[in-house]
Design an enzyme around this catalytic site. Structure first.
Site: not given
Ligand code: PCA
Length: 199
Positions: A80, A142, A166
């Site tokens: 991310e 998350c 992820h």
């Protein structure tokens, strides 16, 4: 030897297995590159998870933090790029469902990952794994833990790199769930090792 705090999450929603937990459990105690892996599993609970993570950070005093989470339905490994200051989304494991709430009242709108995400994706692709940078970690747990860790490190001026990756479902989960693609557990573990070696 340097310490790497690796976190996974417990199962949540209609996912009876969380492959992020399985990977973290398997790598716990292993040495990868310059790092000894110290794994911890986080709750899927907006009220508890961030504090759990900060507590693990204070206990372990790691040089790097990598948090892992399941993105059921994604096909690729996706480091991310950014966490945003927002709690929103479906009900967590404690039955809470925040809407449009800031994570930190005084926090910036977004905080970038300090992991070498481009290098991670390049190394994954060179090894033959589908991977790309993701530009949104969503607004669920998350994103929450990514934001909380980066905010804590920033506000305390620690020189610790941190970020979030992820991952797709494992075959075990994909078979149980029935409607999402999966990778073999072996490939998921190998891919996360590649990310760690890119540090
Ligand atoms: N994935 C969720 C929370 C826990 C997990 O493994 C997310 O993407 O926010």
């Amino acid at each position: 030897m340097k310490q790497l705090l690796l976190t996974g999450f417990e199962p949540f929603l209609d996912f009876p297995i969380n492959p992020a937990k399985e990977i973290a459990d398997e790598l716990n105690g292993q040495r990868i590159g310059d790092y000894e892996i110290v794994s911890r599993i986080l709750s899927v609970d907006f009220q508890k998870t961030g504090d759990e993570l900060i507590q693990h950070f204070e206990d372990v005093k790691p040089d790097v933090v990598i948090s892992l989470g399941l993105a059921g339905g994604r096909y690729k490994i996706t480091p991310e790029r950014i966490a945003i200051n927002c709690n929103d989304g479906v009900t967590d494991n404690a039955g809470r469902k925040p809407e449009d709430e800031p994570i930190m009242e005084d926090g910036p709108d977004g905080i970038f990952s300090t992991l070498p995400i481009r290098k991670m994706v390049n190394h994954l692709q060179e090894a033959g794994y589908p991977a790309e940078i993701s530009n949104t970690a969503g607004t669920y747990l998350c994103n929450h833990v990514m934001y909380r860790m980066l905010y804590h490190i920033q506000t305390h001026d620690f020189s610790v790199r941190s970020g979030f990756i992820h991952i797709p479902a494992s075959h075990d989960l994909a078979v149980k769930h029935g409607k999402i693609p999966g990778w073999s557990h072996r490939d998921l573990v190998d891919a996360i090792k590649i990310c760690i070696q890119a540090l």
